[in-house]
Motif scaffolding. Structure first.
Motif, mmCIF file in Angstrom:
data_model
loop_
_atom_site.group_PDB
_atom_site.id
_atom_site.type_symbol
_atom_site.label_atom_id
_atom_site.label_comp_id
_atom_site.label_asym_id
_atom_site.label_seq_id
_atom_site.Cartn_x
_atom_site.Cartn_y
_atom_site.Cartn_z
ATOM 1 N N MET A 162 4.029 -4.572 -3.969
ATOM 2 C CA MET A 162 3.618 -3.237 -3.621
ATOM 3 C C MET A 162 4.541 -2.683 -2.536
ATOM 4 S SD MET A 162 0.215 -1.890 -1.879
ATOM 5 C CE MET A 162 0.734 -0.544 -0.860
ATOM 6 N N ALA A 163 4.868 -1.428 -2.637
ATOM 7 C CA ALA A 163 5.767 -0.797 -1.670
ATOM 8 C C ALA A 163 5.058 -0.561 -0.346
ATOM 9 C CB ALA A 163 6.271 0.525 -2.227
ATOM 10 N N ARG A 164 5.857 -0.522 0.697
ATOM 11 C CA ARG A 164 5.298 -0.223 2.015
ATOM 12 C C ARG A 164 4.909 1.237 2.071
ATOM 13 N NH1 ARG A 164 9.584 -3.299 5.967
ATOM 14 N NH2 ARG A 164 8.938 -5.377 5.375
ATOM 15 N N GLN A 165 3.887 1.541 2.860
ATOM 16 C CA GLN A 165 3.420 2.913 3.016
ATOM 17 C C GLN A 165 3.761 3.391 4.411
ATOM 18 O OE1 GLN A 165 -0.677 3.552 2.054
ATOM 19 N NE2 GLN A 165 -0.729 5.554 2.984
ATOM 20 N N LYS A 166 4.392 4.559 4.497
ATOM 21 C CA LYS A 166 4.753 5.139 5.788
ATOM 22 C C LYS A 166 3.740 6.219 6.144
ATOM 23 C CE LYS A 166 9.653 4.396 5.101
ATOM 24 N NZ LYS A 166 10.961 5.010 5.002
ATOM 25 N N ALA A 167 3.511 6.419 7.438
ATOM 26 C CA ALA A 167 2.565 7.444 7.877
ATOM 27 C C ALA A 167 2.948 7.927 9.263
ATOM 28 C CB ALA A 167 1.144 6.883 7.899
ATOM 29 N N ASN A 168 2.444 9.115 9.617
ATOM 30 C CA ASN A 168 2.613 9.605 10.987
ATOM 31 C C ASN A 168 1.696 8.796 11.899
ATOM 32 O OD1 ASN A 168 4.370 11.567 10.132
ATOM 33 N ND2 ASN A 168 2.743 13.069 9.820
ATOM 34 N N VAL A 169 2.155 8.510 13.101
ATOM 35 C CA VAL A 169 1.394 7.683 14.039
ATOM 36 C C VAL A 169 0.281 8.505 14.691
ATOM 37 C CG1 VAL A 169 1.566 6.285 16.123
ATOM 38 C CG2 VAL A 169 3.419 6.254 14.456
ATOM 39 N N ILE A 170 -0.949 7.938 14.754
ATOM 40 C CA ILE A 170 -2.097 8.578 15.396
ATOM 41 C C ILE A 170 -2.049 8.252 16.882
ATOM 42 C CG2 ILE A 170 -4.628 8.601 15.516
ATOM 43 C CD1 ILE A 170 -4.634 7.931 12.539
ATOM 44 N N ARG A 205 -10.752 -3.866 11.490
ATOM 45 C CA ARG A 205 -11.696 -3.212 10.589
ATOM 46 C C ARG A 205 -10.969 -2.216 9.679
ATOM 47 N NH1 ARG A 205 -14.743 -1.414 14.269
ATOM 48 N NH2 ARG A 205 -14.368 0.814 14.047
ATOM 49 N N TRP A 206 -10.057 -1.441 10.273
ATOM 50 C CA TRP A 206 -9.287 -0.472 9.475
ATOM 51 C C TRP A 206 -8.384 -1.195 8.468
ATOM 52 C CZ3 TRP A 206 -10.717 4.140 8.679
ATOM 53 C CH2 TRP A 206 -11.350 4.886 9.662
ATOM 54 N N PHE A 207 -7.837 -2.365 8.879
ATOM 55 C CA PHE A 207 -6.981 -3.121 7.972
ATOM 56 C C PHE A 207 -7.798 -3.626 6.782
ATOM 57 C CE2 PHE A 207 -2.616 -4.874 9.021
ATOM 58 C CZ PHE A 207 -2.204 -4.814 7.701
ATOM 59 N N ALA A 208 -9.044 -4.077 7.043
ATOM 60 C CA ALA A 208 -9.918 -4.538 5.962
ATOM 61 C C ALA A 208 -10.180 -3.388 4.989
ATOM 62 C CB ALA A 208 -11.222 -5.078 6.526
ATOM 63 N N GLU A 209 -10.454 -2.200 5.536
ATOM 64 C CA GLU A 209 -10.704 -1.031 4.688
ATOM 65 C C GLU A 209 -9.466 -0.678 3.872
ATOM 66 O OE1 GLU A 209 -12.507 1.959 2.717
ATOM 67 O OE2 GLU A 209 -13.519 0.531 4.040
ATOM 68 N N SER A 254 -9.326 -0.946 -0.173
ATOM 69 C CA SER A 254 -9.004 0.257 -0.946
ATOM 70 C C SER A 254 -7.783 0.036 -1.824
ATOM 71 C CB SER A 254 -8.747 1.445 -0.009
ATOM 72 O OG SER A 254 -9.903 1.751 0.731
ATOM 73 N N GLN A 255 -6.754 -0.634 -1.276
ATOM 74 C CA GLN A 255 -5.542 -0.886 -2.055
ATOM 75 C C GLN A 255 -5.846 -1.793 -3.240
ATOM 76 O OE1 GLN A 255 -2.438 0.653 -1.592
ATOM 77 N NE2 GLN A 255 -2.307 -0.152 -3.671
ATOM 78 N N ALA A 256 -6.700 -2.801 -3.037
ATOM 79 C CA ALA A 256 -7.081 -3.700 -4.127
ATOM 80 C C ALA A 256 -7.798 -2.927 -5.229
ATOM 81 C CB ALA A 256 -7.957 -4.835 -3.598
ATOM 82 N N GLN A 257 -8.684 -1.995 -4.833
ATOM 83 C CA GLN A 257 -9.393 -1.176 -5.818
ATOM 84 C C GLN A 257 -8.412 -0.276 -6.575
ATOM 85 O OE1 GLN A 257 -12.294 0.638 -3.226
ATOM 86 N NE2 GLN A 257 -13.886 -0.843 -3.786
ATOM 87 N N GLU A 303 1.557 -3.313 5.370
ATOM 88 C CA GLU A 303 1.815 -4.133 4.200
ATOM 89 C C GLU A 303 0.644 -5.097 4.035
ATOM 90 O OE1 GLU A 303 5.204 -7.230 3.560
ATOM 91 O OE2 GLU A 303 6.070 -5.215 3.539
ATOM 92 N N PRO A 304 -0.341 -4.739 3.210
ATOM 93 C CA PRO A 304 -1.531 -5.597 3.077
ATOM 94 C C PRO A 304 -1.220 -6.887 2.318
ATOM 95 C CG PRO A 304 -1.636 -3.825 1.499
ATOM 96 C CD PRO A 304 -0.424 -3.570 2.348
ATOM 97 N N LYS A 305 -2.000 -7.931 2.610
ATOM 98 C CA LYS A 305 -1.902 -9.197 1.878
ATOM 99 C C LYS A 305 -2.873 -9.108 0.718
ATOM 100 C CE LYS A 305 -0.839 -11.850 6.021
ATOM 101 N NZ LYS A 305 -1.341 -12.848 6.968
ATOM 102 N N LEU A 306 -2.342 -8.912 -0.457
ATOM 103 C CA LEU A 306 -3.187 -8.794 -1.651
ATOM 104 C C LEU A 306 -2.905 -9.960 -2.575
ATOM 105 C CD1 LEU A 306 -2.657 -5.010 -2.388
ATOM 106 C CD2 LEU A 306 -4.719 -6.058 -1.477
ATOM 107 N N GLU A 307 -3.939 -10.485 -3.178
ATOM 108 C CA GLU A 307 -3.793 -11.565 -4.135
ATOM 109 C C GLU A 307 -3.528 -10.941 -5.495
ATOM 110 O OE1 GLU A 307 -3.746 -14.634 -2.985
ATOM 111 O OE2 GLU A 307 -4.192 -13.795 -1.028
ATOM 112 N N GLU A 308 -2.659 -11.578 -6.270
ATOM 113 C CA GLU A 308 -2.403 -11.096 -7.629
ATOM 114 C C GLU A 308 -3.618 -11.402 -8.488
ATOM 115 O OE1 GLU A 308 0.294 -9.420 -8.844
ATOM 116 O OE2 GLU A 308 0.937 -9.302 -6.758
ATOM 117 N N VAL A 309 -4.038 -10.403 -9.273
ATOM 118 C CA VAL A 309 -5.193 -10.557 -10.139
ATOM 119 C C VAL A 309 -4.705 -10.464 -11.576
ATOM 120 C CG1 VAL A 309 -7.412 -9.586 -10.805
ATOM 121 C CG2 VAL A 309 -6.691 -9.515 -8.426
ATOM 122 N N ALA A 310 -5.053 -11.431 -12.397
ATOM 123 C CA ALA A 310 -4.675 -11.408 -13.811
ATOM 124 C C ALA A 310 -5.531 -10.364 -14.506
ATOM 125 C CB ALA A 310 -4.848 -12.777 -14.431
#
Length: 174
Positions: free
Chosen positions: A1-9, A20-24, A28-31, A164-171
Motif C-alpha cells: 500500500m502506498a504511503r499517505q501524505k497529509a497536512n500536519v495538524i 487510538r488514532w492509529f488503530a482507527e 479503516s484501511q483494512a476495511q 504506513e499502517p501494518k496490515l496483514e495480507e488477506v486472501a
C-alpha cells in the motif's frame, strides 16, 4: 500500500491519542482494502462475462471498416467534389491531416538541419533554459553557493508527513 501524505495538524495529541488514532486509521484501511478486493472480484467477473461478446462485435466492426475503406479507395471518383459520402447508416470519407514535415529519401533530420542552417537559417530555433538538475547537483560547491541568491534562487526541500499502517495480507476467495 502506498504511503499517505497529509497536512500536519497543530493541536496537541498525546501518545495514547495517537495510538487510538492509529488503530482507527489501520482499521479503516483494512476495511477499504477488503471492500476494494470484493469490488475487484465482481469487476473481474463482469469483464469475463462481456469479454468474448465484445471481442466478437469488435472483430465484426473492424471487418466492416476494412470493407468500407476498400470501397472508398477503389472509388476515388466518388470523392472528387466532396471528400465524404453519406449513406443510410452514416458517412465515410477522407480527412486531410495537419501538415507535417517529412525527410526525403536519402536525408536524415541531421542532414536536413545542416542544410536548413545554410539555406533557411531563420527557421532554426534555440531554446535556452536553466539546467535545474545540474544546479541542484552542484549546490554544495562554493561557486553555486555564492551565486544562488545573486541569481534569485534557493534550493528547497519539502518534508511530508506519512502514515504506513501494518496490515496483514488477506486472501480473497476467487
Amino acid at each position: 500500500m502506498a504511503r499517505q501524505k497529509a497536512n500536519v495538524i497543530t493541536e496537541t495529541i498525546t501518545p495514547e491519542d495517537a495510538n487510538r488514532w492509529f488503530a482507527e486509521y489501520t482499521k479503516s484501511q483494512a476495511q477499504i482494502n477488503k471492500l476494494s478486493a470484493d469490488m475487484d472480484v465482481k469487476i473481474t467477473a463482469i469483464r469475463e462475462k462481456f469479454d468474448a461478446p465484445i471481442r466478437t462485435v469488435t472483430d465484426a466492426r473492424d471487418e466492416a471498416f476494412r470493407h468500407l475503406q476498400k470501397f472508398a479507395e477503389d472509388n476515388p471518383d466518388k470523392f472528387v467534389k466532396r471528400k465524404s459520402m453519406e449513406f443510410t447508416h452514416g458517412m465515410l470519407g477522407f480527412r486531410t491531416g495537419t501538415p507535417k514535415l517529412k525527410t526525403l529519401k536519402g536525408f536524415t533530420w541531421g542532414s536536413a538541419l545542416n542544410l536548413i542552417k545554410e539555406f533557411m537559417p531563420e527557421f532554426i530555433r534555440t531554446k535556452e533554459e536553466a539546467d535545474k538538475e545540474a544546479i541542484i547537483g552542484s549546490r554544495d560547491t562554493e561557486h553555486v553557493k555564492s551565486n544562488l541568491r545573486r541569481c534569485g534562487m534557493e534550493v528547497v526541500q519539502d518534508e511530508a508527513f506519512y502514515v504506513e499502517p501494518k496490515l496483514e495480507e488477506v486472501a480473497v476467495p476467487v
